[in-house]
Design a protein around this motif. Sequence first.
Motif, PDB file in Angstrom:
ATOM      1  N   UNK A   1      52.865   0.616 -23.599  1.00  0.00           N
ATOM      2  CA  UNK A   1      53.225  -0.466 -22.702  1.00  0.00           C
ATOM      3  C   UNK A   1      52.013  -1.262 -22.259  1.00  0.00           C
ATOM      4  N   UNK A   2      52.204  -2.066 -21.213  1.00  0.00           N
ATOM      5  CA  UNK A   2      51.137  -2.938 -20.724  1.00  0.00           C
ATOM      6  C   UNK A   2      50.436  -2.367 -19.498  1.00  0.00           C
ATOM      7  N   UNK A   3      50.779  -1.141 -19.120  1.00  0.00           N
ATOM      8  CA  UNK A   3      50.177  -0.567 -17.925  1.00  0.00           C
ATOM      9  C   UNK A   3      48.803   0.022 -18.284  1.00  0.00           C
ATOM     10  N   UNK A   4      47.859  -0.876 -18.512  1.00  0.00           N
ATOM     11  CA  UNK A   4      46.518  -0.498 -18.949  1.00  0.00           C
ATOM     12  C   UNK A   4      45.484  -1.121 -18.017  1.00  0.00           C
ATOM     13  N   UNK A   5      44.264  -0.562 -17.993  1.00  0.00           N
ATOM     14  CA  UNK A   5      43.192  -1.209 -17.220  1.00  0.00           C
ATOM     15  C   UNK A   5      42.963  -2.655 -17.664  1.00  0.00           C
ATOM     16  N   UNK A   6      43.118  -2.907 -18.953  1.00  0.00           N
ATOM     17  CA  UNK A   6      42.946  -4.271 -19.452  1.00  0.00           C
ATOM     18  C   UNK A   6      43.939  -5.236 -18.846  1.00  0.00           C
ATOM     19  N   UNK A   7      45.192  -4.809 -18.710  1.00  0.00           N
ATOM     20  CA  UNK A   7      46.210  -5.671 -18.108  1.00  0.00           C
ATOM     21  C   UNK A   7      45.873  -5.974 -16.653  1.00  0.00           C
ATOM     22  N   UNK A   8      45.351  -4.973 -15.951  1.00  0.00           N
ATOM     23  CA  UNK A   8      44.953  -5.176 -14.552  1.00  0.00           C
ATOM     24  C   UNK A   8      43.816  -6.192 -14.462  1.00  0.00           C
ATOM     25  N   UNK A   9      42.836  -6.046 -15.328  1.00  0.00           N
ATOM     26  CA  UNK A   9      41.686  -6.961 -15.304  1.00  0.00           C
ATOM     27  C   UNK A   9      42.118  -8.394 -15.595  1.00  0.00           C
ATOM     28  N   UNK A  10      42.947  -8.570 -16.606  1.00  0.00           N
ATOM     29  CA  UNK A  10      43.328  -9.942 -16.981  1.00  0.00           C
ATOM     30  C   UNK A  10      44.207 -10.589 -15.924  1.00  0.00           C
ATOM     31  N   UNK A  11      45.022  -9.811 -15.243  1.00  0.00           N
ATOM     32  CA  UNK A  11      45.838 -10.369 -14.163  1.00  0.00           C
ATOM     33  C   UNK A  11      44.953 -10.970 -13.068  1.00  0.00           C
ATOM     34  N   UNK A  12      43.759 -10.437 -12.916  1.00  0.00           N
ATOM     35  CA  UNK A  12      42.856 -10.883 -11.857  1.00  0.00           C
ATOM     36  C   UNK A  12      41.795 -11.870 -12.314  1.00  0.00           C
ATOM     37  N   UNK A  13      41.853 -12.307 -13.584  1.00  0.00           N
ATOM     38  CA  UNK A  13      40.954 -13.352 -14.070  1.00  0.00           C
ATOM     39  C   UNK A  13      41.307 -14.701 -13.459  1.00  0.00           C
ATOM     40  N   UNK A  14      40.296 -15.552 -13.284  1.00  0.00           N
ATOM     41  CA  UNK A  14      40.508 -16.985 -13.120  1.00  0.00           C
ATOM     42  C   UNK A  14      40.386 -17.589 -14.510  1.00  0.00           C
ATOM     43  N   UNK A  15      41.476 -18.164 -15.013  1.00  0.00           N
ATOM     44  CA  UNK A  15      41.459 -18.767 -16.342  1.00  0.00           C
ATOM     45  C   UNK A  15      42.350 -20.009 -16.350  1.00  0.00           C
ATOM     46  N   UNK A  16      41.751 -21.105 -15.977  1.00  0.00           N
ATOM     47  CA  UNK A  16      42.442 -22.394 -16.015  1.00  0.00           C
ATOM     48  C   UNK A  16      41.993 -23.153 -17.255  1.00  0.00           C
ATOM     49  N   UNK A  17      42.894 -23.942 -17.824  1.00  0.00           N
ATOM     50  CA  UNK A  17      42.622 -24.690 -19.054  1.00  0.00           C
ATOM     51  C   UNK A  17      42.734 -26.184 -18.775  1.00  0.00           C
ATOM     52  N   UNK A  18      41.843 -26.954 -19.372  1.00  0.00           N
ATOM     53  CA  UNK A  18      41.942 -28.414 -19.334  1.00  0.00           C
ATOM     54  C   UNK A  18      43.341 -28.815 -19.800  1.00  0.00           C
ATOM     55  N   UNK A  19      44.077 -29.500 -18.943  1.00  0.00           N
ATOM     56  CA  UNK A  19      45.508 -29.747 -19.196  1.00  0.00           C
ATOM     57  C   UNK A  19      45.777 -30.743 -20.322  1.00  0.00           C
ATOM     58  N   UNK A  20      44.753 -31.451 -20.806  1.00  0.00           N
ATOM     59  CA  UNK A  20      44.966 -32.425 -21.874  1.00  0.00           C
ATOM     60  C   UNK A  20      44.824 -31.818 -23.265  1.00  0.00           C
ATOM     61  N   UNK A  21      44.241 -30.631 -23.343  1.00  0.00           N
ATOM     62  CA  UNK A  21      43.948 -30.051 -24.649  1.00  0.00           C
ATOM     63  C   UNK A  21      45.208 -29.851 -25.489  1.00  0.00           C
ATOM     64  N   UNK A  22      45.113 -30.153 -26.749  1.00  0.00           N
ATOM     65  CA  UNK A  22      46.125 -30.032 -27.789  1.00  0.00           C
ATOM     66  C   UNK A  22      47.229 -31.077 -27.683  1.00  0.00           C
ATOM     67  N   UNK A  23      47.792 -31.284 -26.481  1.00  0.00           N
ATOM     68  CA  UNK A  23      48.941 -32.170 -26.348  1.00  0.00           C
ATOM     69  C   UNK A  23      48.642 -33.573 -26.868  1.00  0.00           C
ATOM     70  N   UNK A  24      47.495 -34.121 -26.520  1.00  0.00           N
ATOM     71  CA  UNK A  24      47.154 -35.462 -26.998  1.00  0.00           C
ATOM     72  C   UNK A  24      46.940 -35.473 -28.509  1.00  0.00           C
ATOM     73  N   UNK A  25      46.410 -34.374 -29.050  1.00  0.00           N
ATOM     74  CA  UNK A  25      46.171 -34.298 -30.496  1.00  0.00           C
ATOM     75  C   UNK A  25      47.468 -34.344 -31.288  1.00  0.00           C
ATOM     76  N   UNK A  26      48.521 -33.724 -30.762  1.00  0.00           N
ATOM     77  CA  UNK A  26      49.775 -33.644 -31.514  1.00  0.00           C
ATOM     78  C   UNK A  26      50.820 -34.647 -31.015  1.00  0.00           C
ATOM     79  N   UNK A  27      50.430 -35.482 -30.049  1.00  0.00           N
ATOM     80  CA  UNK A  27      51.323 -36.540 -29.584  1.00  0.00           C
ATOM     81  C   UNK A  27      52.525 -36.067 -28.803  1.00  0.00           C
ATOM     82  N   UNK A  28      52.382 -34.961 -28.087  1.00  0.00           N
ATOM     83  CA  UNK A  28      53.476 -34.428 -27.281  1.00  0.00           C
ATOM     84  C   UNK A  28      53.037 -34.246 -25.839  1.00  0.00           C
ATOM     85  N   UNK A  29      54.001 -34.057 -24.973  1.00  0.00           N
ATOM     86  CA  UNK A  29      53.768 -33.645 -23.595  1.00  0.00           C
ATOM     87  C   UNK A  29      54.659 -32.444 -23.327  1.00  0.00           C
ATOM     88  N   UNK A  30      54.210 -31.527 -22.491  1.00  0.00           N
ATOM     89  CA  UNK A  30      55.083 -30.388 -22.187  1.00  0.00           C
ATOM     90  C   UNK A  30      56.363 -30.841 -21.493  1.00  0.00           C
TER      91      UNK A  30
END
Length: 323
Positions: free
Chosen positions: A273-302
């Motif tokens: 399952x996902x009950x691992x130390x790794x899952x705990x660590x990733x839940x507590x990461x700050x990981x924000x992504x530039x919101x324009x990435x990929x969408x402009x390349x493929x001509x779509x919006x979410x």
Amino acid sequence: MTSRVGKIKLLVTGASGFIGYEVARQLSFGGYHPRLMTRRHGDDCEICHFDADFVMADLKTPASLKPAVKNVDGIIHLGARATFESYATLKPSILDGSVALMEAAIEAGVRHFVYSSSLLVYGDSDSPVNAGTKPKPVLDYGRIKVDTEKRLSKMALSAGMSFAALRLPHVYGIRDLYFRQLRAGRLILPGRGKNIYTHLHVADAAAAMIACAEQAYSGTLPFGDRLPATWNDFLRVARPYYPKASVIRIPQWLALLLTAMLTPIRRMRPHSGMETPGAVKTYNFNLAVDSKLLWEDIGLSPQYATIFEGIPAAMRQEVKKVF
């Protein structure tokens, strides 16, 4: 079998999984008549009504992949072990299996390959991830994703095949682990939930992957919706739909200790399952992504620009499923 007029023929690996199901659904109802790959008898029980071909194959058995890739134009590759375990445990499925699939695809003349990678190729970051951010994985899961991206990209380039590696964020929907726990009546959260993370509705993740295959997009990018949000924000929007569910918060240090203690038991289970130390660590990461990435390349919006639209949409889908 050839694809319908105007539609390319696509193979979807991991078609019975959370994201794979949505990719298969959109393709099937969009007139593509895809080929859907599952690993075991019974895995196709939820997708068997789709307008599609079905094939059984195993990434760890290279010979089984040849019929799966025959006469397809492109592959959307989602099948693999998706747990935060050791590199050695993940390698047969994620790295070796993906390389075997690429080898079979090249031999069969497949022209497009879309690979589902992960935002976890990065570590905790105070600033938004952009196209120039270098991978810095903390977990073996992230390390093996980076290695697989590199191997597949090199092979595709040599074969003249378009190759897209899409580094997916937290993809959510009514079939994911978060909402399954809420439906079951108990959600365990290992941390304070104040960290900012990028999320993406599963319908938008699937649409982007299909567009990359259609457009022969080549590149390696993270992407997500338009507004990264904290896990507390996510819970605040989702919780009212499950008023009877208990939400149990565990301090990060305690969650790390408890999951580490579970490691010997987890190794004895057939499906970790996902009950691992790794899952705990990733839940507590700050990981924000530039919101324009990929969408402009493929001509779509979410379709669902933020969790404030996406979560209610997912809940409406659940109501339709029940009634």
